[in-house]
Scaffold this motif. Structure first.
Motif, PDB file in Angstrom:
ATOM      1  N   PHE A   5       4.825 -13.482  -9.448  1.00  0.00           N
ATOM      2  CA  PHE A   5       4.890 -14.938  -9.445  1.00  0.00           C
ATOM      3  C   PHE A   5       6.326 -15.367  -9.185  1.00  0.00           C
ATOM      4  N   ASN A   6       6.495 -16.270  -8.235  1.00  0.00           N
ATOM      5  CA  ASN A   6       7.803 -16.820  -7.898  1.00  0.00           C
ATOM      6  C   ASN A   6       8.808 -15.706  -7.594  1.00  0.00           C
ATOM      7  N   GLY A   7       8.327 -14.665  -6.898  1.00  0.00           N
ATOM      8  CA  GLY A   7       9.183 -13.574  -6.461  1.00  0.00           C
ATOM      9  C   GLY A   7       9.499 -12.528  -7.515  1.00  0.00           C
ATOM     10  N   VAL A   8       8.902 -12.631  -8.699  1.00  0.00           N
ATOM     11  CA  VAL A   8       9.198 -11.705  -9.797  1.00  0.00           C
ATOM     12  C   VAL A   8       7.924 -10.968 -10.211  1.00  0.00           C
ATOM     13  N   VAL A   9       8.041  -9.672 -10.435  1.00  0.00           N
ATOM     14  CA  VAL A   9       6.927  -8.879 -10.951  1.00  0.00           C
ATOM     15  C   VAL A   9       6.764  -9.222 -12.429  1.00  0.00           C
ATOM     16  N   TYR A  24      -7.624  -6.636 -14.088  1.00  0.00           N
ATOM     17  CA  TYR A  24      -7.176  -6.793 -15.467  1.00  0.00           C
ATOM     18  C   TYR A  24      -6.151  -5.703 -15.770  1.00  0.00           C
ATOM     19  N   PHE A  25      -4.949  -6.142 -16.107  1.00  0.00           N
ATOM     20  CA  PHE A  25      -3.830  -5.258 -16.406  1.00  0.00           C
ATOM     21  C   PHE A  25      -3.779  -4.997 -17.907  1.00  0.00           C
ATOM     22  N   PRO A  26      -3.288  -3.831 -18.324  1.00  0.00           N
ATOM     23  CA  PRO A  26      -3.074  -3.634 -19.762  1.00  0.00           C
ATOM     24  C   PRO A  26      -2.123  -4.716 -20.292  1.00  0.00           C
ATOM     25  N   GLU A  27      -2.443  -5.268 -21.444  1.00  0.00           N
ATOM     26  CA  GLU A  27      -1.617  -6.338 -21.994  1.00  0.00           C
ATOM     27  C   GLU A  27      -0.163  -5.901 -22.159  1.00  0.00           C
ATOM     28  N   ALA A  28       0.060  -4.638 -22.468  1.00  0.00           N
ATOM     29  CA  ALA A  28       1.424  -4.130 -22.658  1.00  0.00           C
ATOM     30  C   ALA A  28       2.242  -4.155 -21.360  1.00  0.00           C
ATOM     31  N   SER A  29       1.572  -4.258 -20.203  1.00  0.00           N
ATOM     32  CA  SER A  29       2.306  -4.285 -18.928  1.00  0.00           C
ATOM     33  C   SER A  29       2.850  -5.676 -18.597  1.00  0.00           C
ATOM     34  N   LEU A  30       2.412  -6.676 -19.340  1.00  0.00           N
ATOM     35  CA  LEU A  30       2.848  -8.058 -19.111  1.00  0.00           C
ATOM     36  C   LEU A  30       4.284  -8.217 -19.611  1.00  0.00           C
ATOM     37  N   LYS A  31       5.169  -8.670 -18.754  1.00  0.00           N
ATOM     38  CA  LYS A  31       6.578  -8.839 -19.115  1.00  0.00           C
ATOM     39  C   LYS A  31       6.729 -10.131 -19.914  1.00  0.00           C
ATOM     40  N   ARG A  32       6.862  -9.966 -21.213  1.00  0.00           N
ATOM     41  CA  ARG A  32       6.828 -11.094 -22.158  1.00  0.00           C
ATOM     42  C   ARG A  32       7.947 -12.107 -21.959  1.00  0.00           C
ATOM     43  N   GLU A  33       9.029 -11.725 -21.325  1.00  0.00           N
ATOM     44  CA  GLU A  33      10.117 -12.684 -21.115  1.00  0.00           C
ATOM     45  C   GLU A  33       9.725 -13.827 -20.181  1.00  0.00           C
ATOM     46  N   TYR A  34       8.606 -13.663 -19.460  1.00  0.00           N
ATOM     47  CA  TYR A  34       8.138 -14.703 -18.549  1.00  0.00           C
ATOM     48  C   TYR A  34       6.934 -15.474 -19.090  1.00  0.00           C
ATOM     49  N   VAL A  35       6.480 -15.127 -20.270  1.00  0.00           N
ATOM     50  CA  VAL A  35       5.278 -15.707 -20.851  1.00  0.00           C
ATOM     51  C   VAL A  35       5.622 -16.853 -21.783  1.00  0.00           C
ATOM     52  N   SER A  36       4.872 -17.942 -21.674  1.00  0.00           N
ATOM     53  CA  SER A  36       5.031 -19.051 -22.608  1.00  0.00           C
ATOM     54  C   SER A  36       3.656 -19.475 -23.127  1.00  0.00           C
ATOM     55  N   PHE A  37       3.676 -20.260 -24.158  1.00  0.00           N
ATOM     56  CA  PHE A  37       2.464 -20.646 -24.879  1.00  0.00           C
ATOM     57  C   PHE A  37       1.544 -21.532 -24.049  1.00  0.00           C
ATOM     58  N   SER A  38       0.266 -21.380 -24.281  1.00  0.00           N
ATOM     59  CA  SER A  38      -0.754 -22.294 -23.768  1.00  0.00           C
ATOM     60  C   SER A  38      -1.844 -22.370 -24.825  1.00  0.00           C
ATOM     61  N   ASN A  39      -2.379 -23.554 -25.057  1.00  0.00           N
ATOM     62  CA  ASN A  39      -3.503 -23.666 -25.994  1.00  0.00           C
ATOM     63  C   ASN A  39      -4.829 -23.819 -25.254  1.00  0.00           C
ATOM     64  N   TYR A  52      -2.076 -17.818 -21.349  1.00  0.00           N
ATOM     65  CA  TYR A  52      -0.627 -17.957 -21.432  1.00  0.00           C
ATOM     66  C   TYR A  52      -0.197 -18.687 -20.170  1.00  0.00           C
ATOM     67  N   SER A  53       0.954 -19.325 -20.223  1.00  0.00           N
ATOM     68  CA  SER A  53       1.583 -19.875 -19.025  1.00  0.00           C
ATOM     69  C   SER A  53       2.698 -18.920 -18.613  1.00  0.00           C
ATOM     70  N   LEU A  54       3.130 -19.040 -17.364  1.00  0.00           N
ATOM     71  CA  LEU A  54       4.265 -18.257 -16.875  1.00  0.00           C
ATOM     72  C   LEU A  54       5.422 -19.180 -16.561  1.00  0.00           C
ATOM     73  N   LEU A  55       6.616 -18.760 -16.893  1.00  0.00           N
ATOM     74  CA  LEU A  55       7.840 -19.492 -16.571  1.00  0.00           C
ATOM     75  C   LEU A  55       8.809 -18.508 -15.939  1.00  0.00           C
ATOM     76  N   VAL A  56       9.014 -18.666 -14.615  1.00  0.00           N
ATOM     77  CA  VAL A  56       9.857 -17.752 -13.857  1.00  0.00           C
ATOM     78  C   VAL A  56      10.847 -18.557 -13.026  1.00  0.00           C
ATOM     79  N   HIS A  57      12.121 -18.306 -13.226  1.00  0.00           N
ATOM     80  CA  HIS A  57      13.185 -19.006 -12.487  1.00  0.00           C
ATOM     81  C   HIS A  57      12.992 -20.521 -12.515  1.00  0.00           C
ATOM     82  N   GLY A  58      12.620 -21.035 -13.675  1.00  0.00           N
ATOM     83  CA  GLY A  58      12.470 -22.478 -13.850  1.00  0.00           C
ATOM     84  C   GLY A  58      11.160 -23.055 -13.354  1.00  0.00           C
TER      85      GLY A  58
END
Length: 92
Positions: A5-9, A24-39, A52-58
């Motif tokens: 997403f947005n040029g980032v794996v 479906y990827f293993p949850e552990a493969s998700l790079k948490r630094e790009y993950v934000s909350f969603s309800n 979850y939402s993704l936040l990458v490079h703003g």
């Protein structure tokens, strides 16, 4: 497989499970630094999906990642895994 997403794996794994054309990827493969909350929540034959939402490079992609914390018996293979909406590129 890679989720980009947005040029980032944002996830990478050789152990994906394909269901209805989605990887479906293993949850552990998700790079948490790009993950934000969603309800956000949805339900279907697989169970109740949470997001979850993704936040990458703003750039925010709301509700970009979904998972089933308690999938139905018919969807047991996706437990502990995440998938991505359109706009997140899935490549080998």
């Amino acid at each position: 497989m890679k989720a980009i997403f947005n040029g980032v794996v944002v996830a990478e794994s050789d152990d994906t499970v394909a269901v209805e054309g989605e990887h479906y990827f293993p949850e552990a493969s998700l790079k948490r630094e790009y993950v934000s909350f969603s309800n956000h929540r949805t339900s279907n034959w697989m169970g109740q999906a949470r997001y979850y939402s993704l936040l990458v490079h703003g750039e925010l992609k709301p509700d970009a990642v979904w998972y089933y914390p308690e999938p139905s018996e018919a969807a047991a293979q996706v437990k502990g895994r995440v998938a991505f909406v359109r706009g997140v590129d899935i490549v080998e």
